[in-house]
Design a protein around this motif. Structure first.
Motif, PDB file in Angstrom:
ATOM      1  N   SER A  12       0.899  -1.307   0.178  1.00  0.00           N
ATOM      2  CA  SER A  12      -0.128  -0.327   0.194  1.00  0.00           C
ATOM      3  C   SER A  12       0.683   1.314   0.112  1.00  0.00           C
ATOM      4  O   SER A  12       0.200   2.320   0.197  1.00  0.00           O
ATOM      5  CB  SER A  12      -0.892   0.080   1.453  1.00  0.00           C
ATOM      6  OG  SER A  12      -0.141   0.218   2.805  1.00  0.00           O
ATOM      7  N   ALA A 113      -5.595  -4.011   3.330  1.00  0.00           N
ATOM      8  CA  ALA A 113      -6.374  -3.980   1.543  1.00  0.00           C
ATOM      9  C   ALA A 113      -6.168  -2.212   1.337  1.00  0.00           C
ATOM     10  O   ALA A 113      -7.482  -2.124   1.172  1.00  0.00           O
ATOM     11  CB  ALA A 113      -7.722  -4.392   2.503  1.00  0.00           C
ATOM     12  N   LEU A 121      -2.228  -0.718  -3.685  1.00  0.00           N
ATOM     13  CA  LEU A 121      -3.798  -1.444  -2.815  1.00  0.00           C
ATOM     14  C   LEU A 121      -3.986  -3.080  -4.431  1.00  0.00           C
ATOM     15  O   LEU A 121      -4.243  -4.545  -3.820  1.00  0.00           O
ATOM     16  CB  LEU A 121      -4.700  -0.920  -2.973  1.00  0.00           C
ATOM     17  CG  LEU A 121      -4.684   0.189  -2.073  1.00  0.00           C
ATOM     18  CD1 LEU A 121      -6.014   0.846  -2.034  1.00  0.00           C
ATOM     19  CD2 LEU A 121      -4.588  -0.425  -0.812  1.00  0.00           C
ATOM     20  N   THR A 125      -3.872  -6.933  -3.841  1.00  0.00           N
ATOM     21  CA  THR A 125      -5.283  -7.635  -3.417  1.00  0.00           C
ATOM     22  C   THR A 125      -5.013  -8.877  -4.458  1.00  0.00           C
ATOM     23  O   THR A 125      -5.692  -9.938  -4.654  1.00  0.00           O
ATOM     24  CB  THR A 125      -5.949  -6.702  -4.374  1.00  0.00           C
ATOM     25  OG1 THR A 125      -6.359  -5.655  -3.151  1.00  0.00           O
ATOM     26  CG2 THR A 125      -7.547  -7.665  -4.641  1.00  0.00           C
ATOM     27  N   PRO A 141      -9.085  -9.799   4.565  1.00  0.00           N
ATOM     28  CA  PRO A 141      -8.151  -8.867   4.477  1.00  0.00           C
ATOM     29  C   PRO A 141      -7.915  -7.258   6.071  1.00  0.00           C
ATOM     30  O   PRO A 141      -9.156  -7.571   6.315  1.00  0.00           O
ATOM     31  CB  PRO A 141      -9.565  -7.887   3.231  1.00  0.00           C
ATOM     32  CG  PRO A 141     -10.653  -9.109   3.138  1.00  0.00           C
ATOM     33  CD  PRO A 141      -9.957 -10.021   4.023  1.00  0.00           C
ATOM     34  N   ALA A 261     -12.705 -10.930  -1.969  1.00  0.00           N
ATOM     35  CA  ALA A 261     -11.215  -9.870  -1.909  1.00  0.00           C
ATOM     36  C   ALA A 261     -11.066  -8.241  -2.519  1.00  0.00           C
ATOM     37  O   ALA A 261     -11.791  -9.153  -3.414  1.00  0.00           O
ATOM     38  CB  ALA A 261      -9.646 -10.793  -1.184  1.00  0.00           C
ATOM     39  N   PRO A 263      -9.728  -4.371  -2.458  1.00  0.00           N
ATOM     40  CA  PRO A 263      -9.651  -2.956  -1.661  1.00  0.00           C
ATOM     41  C   PRO A 263     -10.642  -2.180  -1.426  1.00  0.00           C
ATOM     42  O   PRO A 263     -11.648  -2.061  -1.884  1.00  0.00           O
ATOM     43  CB  PRO A 263      -8.611  -2.629  -2.920  1.00  0.00           C
ATOM     44  CG  PRO A 263      -9.031  -3.285  -4.315  1.00  0.00           C
ATOM     45  CD  PRO A 263      -9.415  -3.999  -4.295  1.00  0.00           C
ATOM     46  N   GLU A 264     -10.247  -1.511  -0.089  1.00  0.00           N
ATOM     47  CA  GLU A 264     -11.168  -0.592   0.426  1.00  0.00           C
ATOM     48  C   GLU A 264      -9.623   0.882  -0.023  1.00  0.00           C
ATOM     49  O   GLU A 264      -9.142   1.345   0.515  1.00  0.00           O
ATOM     50  CB  GLU A 264     -10.881  -0.384   1.855  1.00  0.00           C
ATOM     51  CG  GLU A 264     -11.428   0.356   2.593  1.00  0.00           C
ATOM     52  CD  GLU A 264     -11.537   0.235   4.319  1.00  0.00           C
ATOM     53  OE1 GLU A 264     -12.087   0.579   5.023  1.00  0.00           O
ATOM     54  OE2 GLU A 264     -10.408  -0.408   4.692  1.00  0.00           O
TER      55      GLU A 264
END
Length: 300
Positions: A12, A113, A121, A125, A141, A261, A263-264
């Protein structure tokens, strides 16, 4: 007695971070333990590139007492810039070779995540999904801000309320507020991950630790720094705290299938317009801070 083997990934930021955690499964009926590990103390993501394996850590949550139940951890945390994707899989292979485990021994794969670099990200992921599909194991995550809180508490066990704040570039901050729940033996998000200007972050109404790099980046503009009981600028996204947080999540059944799964991102805008960039530069000049740079996306 078999081992629980968990792989954790994070790309990240500008670091490629990989960790492997292995722990002997406790006998049926063993009691759970509270956090007692300080394995991050000598492997801080803020200290530059490292490639390091650690062995024989202290007992962690979800494990009974006794030397046989202590976790063994191996990690790589390397400054790779925008090319984390080329380093990630080789680093994973290195850890499994070093630990003496086959990849198929993995019980779960955790990943950072987000929020963070859009490209980073997606890299973590995608790698977690691909490996989990092939191995038939679940994915865990873990938010990168939650990883900062985990890191801060492992470095200072008294840090039971943590406000995690990371530079999001574009003159904004990713932040979240976490409280440690002794009954659950896990973190509770008092305020979920959000994106705000540094002046708009809301401080907890109880003593708190400020984790992350926002204080160093924004200085006096981050007013919440003045009220913090402690500032831990080295509590940054790292695969090792992600691994420990994921172990608790895996034991509690908080996993997802590989195809779920995701990403945030938190931010839905990738770049500033030309006018916005000029306005930011003008504001920096007035503030006497010409050194601060702003990328077109969050940290790589």
């Amino acid at each position: 007695m078999t081992d629980t083997v968990l792989l954790a990934l994070d790309t990240s930021t500008e670091f490629c971070s990989v960790a492997l955690l292995a722990v002997a499964n406790p006998p049926a009926g063993s009691s759970l333990r509270s956090l007692a590990d300080d394995s991050l103390a000598g492997d801080s993501p803020g200290r530059g590139s490292s490639a390091r394996g650690l062995a024989g850590g202290s007992p962690v949550d979800g494990l009974s007492a006794g030397a046989s139940d202590e976790p063994r951890v191996w990690s790589r945390h390397e400054s790779t810039g925008a090319v984390s994707s080329t380093r990630l899989l080789p680093a994973i292979r290195e850890l499994f070779d070093e630990a003496g485990y086959a990849l198929r021994a993995c019980n779960a794969i955790a990943f950072g995540a987000g929020p963070g670099s859009f490209t980073g990200l997606r890299t973590a992921t995608g790698a977690a999904q691909g490996l989990a599909f092939g191995l038939g194991c679940p994915v865990v995550p873990i938010g990168t801000l939650a990883a900062c809180a985990e890191s801060a508490r492992r470095r200072d066990p008294s840090a039971t309320r943590v406000l995690a704040a990371l530079d999001a570039r574009m003159d904004e901050v990713y932040w979240a507020d976490y409280a440690w729940d002794d009954a659950l033996q896990d973190w509770h998000a008092v305020r979920a991950a959000a994106l705000d200007a540094p002046e708009r972050i809301v401080a907890p109404d109880v003593p708190y630790t400020l984790a992350g790099n926002a204080a160093a980046v924004f200085g006096a503009r981050l007013a919440i720094a003045a009220g913090a009981r402690a500032i831990d600028g080295e509590a940054l996204p790292h695969a090792l705290p992600i691994a420990f947080a994921a172990l608790r999540a895996w034991r509690a059944g908080r996993t997802v299938p590989a195809d779920q799964a995701a990403p945030e991102y938190v931010r839905d805008k990738v770049a500033l317009t030309t006018a916005e960039r000029l306005a930011v530069k003008a504001a920096q000049g007035q503030a006497g801070d010409p050194s601060r740079s702003h990328a077109s996306e969050p940290p790589q």
